[in-house]
Design a protein around this motif. Sequence first.
Motif, PDB file in Angstrom:
ATOM      1  N   ALA A 198       0.657  -1.118   0.200  1.00  0.00           N
ATOM      2  CA  ALA A 198      -0.085  -0.167  -0.156  1.00  0.00           C
ATOM      3  C   ALA A 198       1.129   1.404  -0.046  1.00  0.00           C
ATOM      4  O   ALA A 198       2.058   1.413   0.474  1.00  0.00           O
ATOM      5  CB  ALA A 198      -0.701  -0.029   1.348  1.00  0.00           C
ATOM      6  N   LEU A 199       0.347   2.437  -0.546  1.00  0.00           N
ATOM      7  CA  LEU A 199       1.101   3.591  -0.587  1.00  0.00           C
ATOM      8  C   LEU A 199       0.605   4.453   0.654  1.00  0.00           C
ATOM      9  O   LEU A 199      -0.575   4.710   1.018  1.00  0.00           O
ATOM     10  CB  LEU A 199       0.510   4.407  -1.889  1.00  0.00           C
ATOM     11  CG  LEU A 199       0.981   3.709  -3.262  1.00  0.00           C
ATOM     12  CD1 LEU A 199       0.497   4.405  -4.503  1.00  0.00           C
ATOM     13  CD2 LEU A 199       2.503   3.604  -3.277  1.00  0.00           C
ATOM     14  N   LYS A 200       1.633   4.980   1.150  1.00  0.00           N
ATOM     15  CA  LYS A 200       1.389   5.586   2.722  1.00  0.00           C
ATOM     16  C   LYS A 200       0.546   6.854   2.384  1.00  0.00           C
ATOM     17  O   LYS A 200       0.683   7.588   1.188  1.00  0.00           O
ATOM     18  CB  LYS A 200       2.663   5.918   3.461  1.00  0.00           C
ATOM     19  CG  LYS A 200       3.385   4.338   3.844  1.00  0.00           C
ATOM     20  CD  LYS A 200       2.819   3.628   4.765  1.00  0.00           C
ATOM     21  CE  LYS A 200       3.593   2.713   5.153  1.00  0.00           C
ATOM     22  NZ  LYS A 200       2.781   1.560   5.546  1.00  0.00           N
ATOM     23  N   GLU A 201      -0.221   7.301   3.164  1.00  0.00           N
ATOM     24  CA  GLU A 201      -1.157   8.488   3.147  1.00  0.00           C
ATOM     25  C   GLU A 201      -1.243   9.037   4.608  1.00  0.00           C
ATOM     26  O   GLU A 201      -1.131   8.047   5.668  1.00  0.00           O
ATOM     27  CB  GLU A 201      -2.443   8.337   2.655  1.00  0.00           C
ATOM     28  CG  GLU A 201      -2.446   8.053   1.019  1.00  0.00           C
ATOM     29  CD  GLU A 201      -3.879   8.205   0.515  1.00  0.00           C
ATOM     30  OE1 GLU A 201      -4.231   9.488   0.590  1.00  0.00           O
ATOM     31  OE2 GLU A 201      -4.802   7.219   0.297  1.00  0.00           O
TER      32      GLU A 201
ATOM     33  N   THR B 266      -9.623   0.713  -2.459  1.00  0.00           N
ATOM     34  CA  THR B 266      -9.130   0.248  -1.220  1.00  0.00           C
ATOM     35  C   THR B 266      -8.329   1.268  -0.254  1.00  0.00           C
ATOM     36  O   THR B 266      -7.227   1.759  -0.775  1.00  0.00           O
ATOM     37  CB  THR B 266      -8.472  -0.845  -1.432  1.00  0.00           C
ATOM     38  OG1 THR B 266      -9.344  -2.001  -1.942  1.00  0.00           O
ATOM     39  CG2 THR B 266      -8.259  -1.545   0.129  1.00  0.00           C
ATOM     40  N   ILE B 267      -8.902   1.430   1.193  1.00  0.00           N
ATOM     41  CA  ILE B 267      -8.230   2.308   1.980  1.00  0.00           C
ATOM     42  C   ILE B 267      -7.733   1.499   3.283  1.00  0.00           C
ATOM     43  O   ILE B 267      -8.601   0.809   3.699  1.00  0.00           O
ATOM     44  CB  ILE B 267      -8.704   3.645   2.182  1.00  0.00           C
ATOM     45  CG1 ILE B 267     -10.149   3.756   2.699  1.00  0.00           C
ATOM     46  CG2 ILE B 267      -8.448   4.524   0.829  1.00  0.00           C
ATOM     47  CD1 ILE B 267     -10.650   4.959   2.878  1.00  0.00           C
ATOM     48  N   ASN B 268      -6.695   1.896   3.959  1.00  0.00           N
ATOM     49  CA  ASN B 268      -6.487   1.329   5.210  1.00  0.00           C
ATOM     50  C   ASN B 268      -6.724   2.417   6.235  1.00  0.00           C
ATOM     51  O   ASN B 268      -6.280   3.766   5.808  1.00  0.00           O
ATOM     52  CB  ASN B 268      -5.119   0.787   5.275  1.00  0.00           C
ATOM     53  CG  ASN B 268      -5.070  -0.424   4.374  1.00  0.00           C
ATOM     54  OD1 ASN B 268      -5.892  -1.384   4.484  1.00  0.00           O
ATOM     55  ND2 ASN B 268      -4.040  -0.339   3.624  1.00  0.00           N
ATOM     56  N   PHE B 269      -7.080   2.320   7.465  1.00  0.00           N
ATOM     57  CA  PHE B 269      -7.565   3.333   8.174  1.00  0.00           C
ATOM     58  C   PHE B 269      -6.599   3.225   9.681  1.00  0.00           C
ATOM     59  O   PHE B 269      -5.990   1.967  10.141  1.00  0.00           O
ATOM     60  CB  PHE B 269      -8.947   3.010   8.794  1.00  0.00           C
ATOM     61  CG  PHE B 269     -10.010   3.034   8.049  1.00  0.00           C
ATOM     62  CD1 PHE B 269      -9.817   3.735   6.808  1.00  0.00           C
ATOM     63  CD2 PHE B 269     -10.925   1.893   8.169  1.00  0.00           C
ATOM     64  CE1 PHE B 269     -11.004   3.757   5.713  1.00  0.00           C
ATOM     65  CE2 PHE B 269     -12.031   1.878   7.026  1.00  0.00           C
ATOM     66  CZ  PHE B 269     -12.094   3.074   6.082  1.00  0.00           C
TER      67      PHE B 269
ATOM     68  N   ASP C 178      -9.907  -4.515  13.518  1.00  0.00           N
ATOM     69  CA  ASP C 178      -9.027  -5.107  14.401  1.00  0.00           C
ATOM     70  C   ASP C 178      -9.368  -4.544  15.889  1.00  0.00           C
ATOM     71  O   ASP C 178      -9.219  -3.402  16.107  1.00  0.00           O
ATOM     72  CB  ASP C 178      -7.457  -4.902  13.885  1.00  0.00           C
ATOM     73  CG  ASP C 178      -7.349  -5.584  12.406  1.00  0.00           C
ATOM     74  OD1 ASP C 178      -7.721  -6.737  12.397  1.00  0.00           O
ATOM     75  OD2 ASP C 178      -6.469  -4.983  11.852  1.00  0.00           O
ATOM     76  N   ASP C 179      -9.526  -5.619  16.795  1.00  0.00           N
ATOM     77  CA  ASP C 179      -9.680  -5.245  18.121  1.00  0.00           C
ATOM     78  C   ASP C 179     -10.801  -4.355  18.383  1.00  0.00           C
ATOM     79  O   ASP C 179     -10.379  -3.252  19.135  1.00  0.00           O
ATOM     80  CB  ASP C 179      -8.127  -4.764  18.784  1.00  0.00           C
ATOM     81  CG  ASP C 179      -7.110  -5.933  18.594  1.00  0.00           C
ATOM     82  OD1 ASP C 179      -7.551  -7.157  18.779  1.00  0.00           O
ATOM     83  OD2 ASP C 179      -6.023  -5.581  18.354  1.00  0.00           O
ATOM     84  N   GLY C 180     -11.831  -4.468  17.473  1.00  0.00           N
ATOM     85  CA  GLY C 180     -12.899  -3.427  17.693  1.00  0.00           C
ATOM     86  C   GLY C 180     -12.607  -2.070  17.422  1.00  0.00           C
ATOM     87  O   GLY C 180     -13.603  -1.249  17.582  1.00  0.00           O
ATOM     88  N   PHE C 181     -11.756  -2.012  16.233  1.00  0.00           N
ATOM     89  CA  PHE C 181     -11.601  -0.644  15.412  1.00  0.00           C
ATOM     90  C   PHE C 181     -11.725  -0.967  14.068  1.00  0.00           C
ATOM     91  O   PHE C 181     -10.902  -1.681  13.674  1.00  0.00           O
ATOM     92  CB  PHE C 181     -10.446   0.170  16.014  1.00  0.00           C
ATOM     93  CG  PHE C 181     -10.473   0.501  17.286  1.00  0.00           C
ATOM     94  CD1 PHE C 181     -11.238   1.799  17.879  1.00  0.00           C
ATOM     95  CD2 PHE C 181      -9.956  -0.267  18.509  1.00  0.00           C
ATOM     96  CE1 PHE C 181     -11.149   2.252  19.248  1.00  0.00           C
ATOM     97  CE2 PHE C 181     -10.227   0.317  19.831  1.00  0.00           C
ATOM     98  CZ  PHE C 181     -10.647   1.554  20.075  1.00  0.00           C
ATOM     99  N   LEU C 182     -12.172  -0.082  13.283  1.00  0.00           N
ATOM    100  CA  LEU C 182     -12.201  -0.206  11.911  1.00  0.00           C
ATOM    101  C   LEU C 182     -10.955  -0.028  11.324  1.00  0.00           C
ATOM    102  O   LEU C 182      -9.980   0.545  11.858  1.00  0.00           O
ATOM    103  CB  LEU C 182     -13.083   0.982  11.317  1.00  0.00           C
ATOM    104  CG  LEU C 182     -14.529   1.048  11.426  1.00  0.00           C
ATOM    105  CD1 LEU C 182     -15.045   2.528  10.948  1.00  0.00           C
ATOM    106  CD2 LEU C 182     -15.278  -0.036  10.871  1.00  0.00           C
ATOM    107  N   SER C 183     -10.293  -0.738  10.572  1.00  0.00           N
ATOM    108  CA  SER C 183      -8.986  -0.820  10.062  1.00  0.00           C
ATOM    109  C   SER C 183      -8.816  -1.008   8.285  1.00  0.00           C
ATOM    110  O   SER C 183      -7.808  -0.261   7.953  1.00  0.00           O
ATOM    111  CB  SER C 183      -8.444  -2.186  10.358  1.00  0.00           C
ATOM    112  OG  SER C 183      -8.824  -3.238   9.894  1.00  0.00           O
ATOM    113  N   GLU C 184      -9.891  -1.036   7.717  1.00  0.00           N
ATOM    114  CA  GLU C 184      -9.837  -1.287   6.198  1.00  0.00           C
ATOM    115  C   GLU C 184     -11.323  -1.296   5.337  1.00  0.00           C
ATOM    116  O   GLU C 184     -12.088  -1.754   5.911  1.00  0.00           O
ATOM    117  CB  GLU C 184      -9.055  -2.524   5.623  1.00  0.00           C
ATOM    118  CG  GLU C 184      -8.821  -2.634   4.202  1.00  0.00           C
ATOM    119  CD  GLU C 184      -8.045  -3.703   4.062  1.00  0.00           C
ATOM    120  OE1 GLU C 184      -7.832  -3.782   2.437  1.00  0.00           O
ATOM    121  OE2 GLU C 184      -7.705  -4.610   4.627  1.00  0.00           O
TER     122      GLU C 184
END
Length: 154
Positions: A30-33, A78-81, A117-123
């Motif tokens: 993934a490309l960092k943002e 697609t984005i990662n959070f 992941d662990d109760g927090f949105l991740s992707e």
Amino acid sequence: MIGDDNMRLPKSLKKSLPLLGDIRRQQSEALKEDRSLSLSEVQFLTHVLANGSEHAQSFLGQVSFVKVVSHCRCGCPTINFEVSREAERGHSDGRVVVDLLGRTPDGGQVGILVFADDGFLSELEIYELDELPHPFPLPTLESLHLFEAAITKG
């Protein structure tokens, strides 16, 4: 699990589903943002969580705490959070919070997965089921339907 050979899915659909290893590889490439969600991303994520299961709805309060940390280099949306730990933890039975199918404005079929992941949105993963030109946009809100509903109809 997605891509499991024991699932009763049409062969054409099985071949199109991303394998967990593919998702992990894409994340590593993934490309960092470092940005807030765009207005269209806020609207899309809010809609899929609000219209999802009770578990999905438990993540709604996190949308305003989401920061985009990377996006897929292939041109899909697609984005990662990262989500501030000030947000209330959501509840789900597993890592996948939302599993939908939809269509882009041009009619291309895509799959939509929201992970936590662990109760927090991740992707927010948007993967193509048809061959689509890259980059391609988010699917239309009107086209979204549950993945399980598509399997039972097909």
